[in-house]
Structures are given as C-alpha cells and as structure tokens.
Design a protein around this motif. Structure first.
Motif, PDB file in Angstrom:
ATOM      1  N   UNK A 206       0.811  -1.313  -0.062  1.00  0.00           N
ATOM      2  CA  UNK A 206       0.060  -0.128   0.052  1.00  0.00           C
ATOM      3  C   UNK A 206       0.836   1.311   0.032  1.00  0.00           C
ATOM      4  N   UNK A 207       0.422   2.533  -0.231  1.00  0.00           N
ATOM      5  CA  UNK A 207       0.855   3.775   0.071  1.00  0.00           C
ATOM      6  C   UNK A 207       1.316   3.680   1.606  1.00  0.00           C
ATOM      7  N   UNK A 208       2.329   4.244   2.033  1.00  0.00           N
ATOM      8  CA  UNK A 208       2.617   4.599   3.222  1.00  0.00           C
ATOM      9  C   UNK A 208       1.532   5.213   4.070  1.00  0.00           C
ATOM     10  N   UNK A 209       0.760   5.994   3.637  1.00  0.00           N
ATOM     11  CA  UNK A 209      -0.470   6.657   4.525  1.00  0.00           C
ATOM     12  C   UNK A 209      -1.391   5.370   4.840  1.00  0.00           C
ATOM     13  N   UNK A 210      -1.356   4.340   4.333  1.00  0.00           N
ATOM     14  CA  UNK A 210      -2.504   3.553   4.306  1.00  0.00           C
ATOM     15  C   UNK A 210      -1.829   2.108   4.790  1.00  0.00           C
ATOM     16  N   UNK A 211      -0.528   2.065   5.505  1.00  0.00           N
ATOM     17  CA  UNK A 211       0.048   0.841   5.766  1.00  0.00           C
ATOM     18  C   UNK A 211      -0.684   0.057   6.674  1.00  0.00           C
ATOM     19  N   UNK A 212      -1.713   0.644   7.523  1.00  0.00           N
ATOM     20  CA  UNK A 212      -2.614  -0.157   8.466  1.00  0.00           C
ATOM     21  C   UNK A 212      -3.281  -1.218   7.612  1.00  0.00           C
ATOM     22  N   UNK A 213      -3.626  -0.819   6.255  1.00  0.00           N
ATOM     23  CA  UNK A 213      -4.560  -1.820   5.543  1.00  0.00           C
ATOM     24  C   UNK A 213      -3.759  -3.124   5.314  1.00  0.00           C
TER      25      UNK A 213
ATOM     26  N   UNK B 154       2.218   5.778  10.526  1.00  0.00           N
ATOM     27  CA  UNK B 154       1.944   5.396  11.882  1.00  0.00           C
ATOM     28  C   UNK B 154       0.317   5.684  12.433  1.00  0.00           C
ATOM     29  N   UNK B 155      -0.251   6.751  11.945  1.00  0.00           N
ATOM     30  CA  UNK B 155      -1.598   7.091  12.544  1.00  0.00           C
ATOM     31  C   UNK B 155      -2.468   5.944  11.774  1.00  0.00           C
ATOM     32  N   UNK B 156      -2.313   5.674  10.446  1.00  0.00           N
ATOM     33  CA  UNK B 156      -3.120   4.823   9.948  1.00  0.00           C
ATOM     34  C   UNK B 156      -3.100   3.152  10.469  1.00  0.00           C
ATOM     35  N   UNK B 157      -1.627   2.848  10.936  1.00  0.00           N
ATOM     36  CA  UNK B 157      -1.553   1.687  11.630  1.00  0.00           C
ATOM     37  C   UNK B 157      -2.361   1.751  13.061  1.00  0.00           C
ATOM     38  N   UNK B 158      -2.268   2.663  13.691  1.00  0.00           N
ATOM     39  CA  UNK B 158      -2.732   2.727  15.279  1.00  0.00           C
ATOM     40  C   UNK B 158      -4.337   2.721  14.631  1.00  0.00           C
ATOM     41  N   UNK B 159      -4.905   3.461  13.724  1.00  0.00           N
ATOM     42  CA  UNK B 159      -6.355   3.380  13.539  1.00  0.00           C
ATOM     43  C   UNK B 159      -6.697   1.786  13.150  1.00  0.00           C
ATOM     44  N   UNK B 160      -6.005   1.240  12.369  1.00  0.00           N
ATOM     45  CA  UNK B 160      -6.333  -0.027  12.001  1.00  0.00           C
ATOM     46  C   UNK B 160      -6.224  -1.191  13.207  1.00  0.00           C
ATOM     47  N   UNK B 161      -5.056  -1.011  13.810  1.00  0.00           N
ATOM     48  CA  UNK B 161      -5.098  -1.787  14.978  1.00  0.00           C
ATOM     49  C   UNK B 161      -5.797  -1.533  16.340  1.00  0.00           C
ATOM     50  N   UNK B 162      -6.308  -0.355  16.526  1.00  0.00           N
ATOM     51  CA  UNK B 162      -6.954   0.191  17.508  1.00  0.00           C
ATOM     52  C   UNK B 162      -6.265   0.497  18.707  1.00  0.00           C
ATOM     53  N   UNK B 163      -5.020   0.538  18.545  1.00  0.00           N
ATOM     54  CA  UNK B 163      -4.101   1.043  19.623  1.00  0.00           C
ATOM     55  C   UNK B 163      -2.851   1.718  18.995  1.00  0.00           C
ATOM     56  N   UNK B 164      -2.140   2.473  19.979  1.00  0.00           N
ATOM     57  CA  UNK B 164      -1.019   3.111  19.518  1.00  0.00           C
ATOM     58  C   UNK B 164       0.214   2.240  20.126  1.00  0.00           C
ATOM     59  N   UNK B 165      -0.138   1.387  20.968  1.00  0.00           N
ATOM     60  CA  UNK B 165       0.936   0.550  21.769  1.00  0.00           C
ATOM     61  C   UNK B 165       1.692  -0.342  20.897  1.00  0.00           C
ATOM     62  N   UNK B 166       2.262  -0.161  19.992  1.00  0.00           N
ATOM     63  CA  UNK B 166       3.221  -0.975  18.973  1.00  0.00           C
ATOM     64  C   UNK B 166       4.347  -0.375  18.956  1.00  0.00           C
ATOM     65  N   UNK B 167       5.437  -0.919  19.018  1.00  0.00           N
ATOM     66  CA  UNK B 167       7.031  -0.635  18.809  1.00  0.00           C
ATOM     67  C   UNK B 167       7.235   0.033  17.467  1.00  0.00           C
ATOM     68  N   UNK B 168       8.121   1.165  17.470  1.00  0.00           N
ATOM     69  CA  UNK B 168       8.344   1.689  16.183  1.00  0.00           C
ATOM     70  C   UNK B 168       9.874   2.056  16.180  1.00  0.00           C
ATOM     71  N   UNK B 169      10.438   1.888  15.014  1.00  0.00           N
ATOM     72  CA  UNK B 169      11.766   2.289  14.745  1.00  0.00           C
ATOM     73  C   UNK B 169      11.737   3.503  13.821  1.00  0.00           C
TER      74      UNK B 169
END
Length: 140
Positions: free
Chosen positions: A18-25, A69-84
């Motif tokens: 996906x495009x970066x902005x849609x990574x959560x998909x 990151x925002x899209x991933x958080x929205x799709x996972x329902x949490x911001x509690x995931x590690x990131x580098x």
C-alpha cells in the motif's frame, strides 16, 4: 512477507504494498492472520522530525504527525506498538514535502543515511535477541 529464524526466534519482515499513508490496511490483516499482538511488531518508518542519520526506538505513543503510523494505529485500534523511526530531516520549502520525501538522498546525506541503516539493523536485531528496552538504551 518473508519469514526466517534469528537466535532461535521466528521473525518476519513485511513491506506493505500500500501507500505509506495506508500501511494499516496491510499491517492489521498481517497481525490477524499470524496471531500477532501489536506489541509483537516493530514498525520501521522514515521521520521528517528527526535529523538525517538518526534513529529512535519507542514502545508506542502518538504518531507524531506521521500518517503511516496514524493509519496503523487506527487499524490496530491502539498506539501501543513498537516503532523504529529513521530520520530523514526536513530540508524543504513550503509545499515541497512530498518531493523531498520521495527524492533520493543527496551525496552529502548518504554517509549519515548508511550509518543510520546499519544502526537500525543492529537495533532491530538487539530487540529480537534481547528486548526493546535494551535496544532503546543502546541506540536512542
């Protein structure tokens, strides 16, 4: 998606189509299919808010304005995931952000980028081999 073993642990590497902005998909279905919790991830992103060549590990938190990151958080329902986060700097004028992000690094930036990528790999492997806290203490 590729799977392998490192230090007797099964690890995977996924590059969303996906495009970066849609990574959560891509990330959310990957987690669901593989029975992964958000804490099992280490999401790697570029970051305009960090100087070129720097890296930062975090266990979770806000997106900091990063749409992926925002899209991933929205799709996972949490911001509690590690990131580098890997710094790419923000040397661009008004309205030039997209061009800057999609452009190759300059010859003067490349040595810092190469160092950051080496550090990012070491930080990722330290996270797998030891834990996130150890990697944060060593690389942040």
């Amino acid at each position: 998606v590729g799977w392998g073993r490192y230090e007797d642990q099964r690890i995977g590497l996924a590059k969303p189509m996906t495009f970066m902005n849609r990574s959560g998909e891509s990330v959310a279905p990957l987690c669901n299919y593989n029975n992964l919790e958000p804490a099992d991830l280490l999401v790697v992103v570029d970051d305009l808010n960090l100087p070129v060549g720097s890296i930062r590990l975090r266990p979770g938190g806000s997106s900091g304005g990063h749409n992926g990151l925002e899209n991933i958080a929205n799709h996972l329902g949490t911001t509690d995931f590690p990131r580098l986060r890997i710094g790419i700097g923000n040397d661009f004028g008004p309205g030039e952000q997209s061009d800057y992000v999609l452009s190759p690094f300059t010859p003067s930036q490349q040595p810092d980028v190469d160092t950051a990528l080496d550090d990012a790999v070491d930080a990722l492997l330290t996270t797998v081999r030891e834990d996130l806290d150890t990697a944060m203490n060593r690389f942040n």
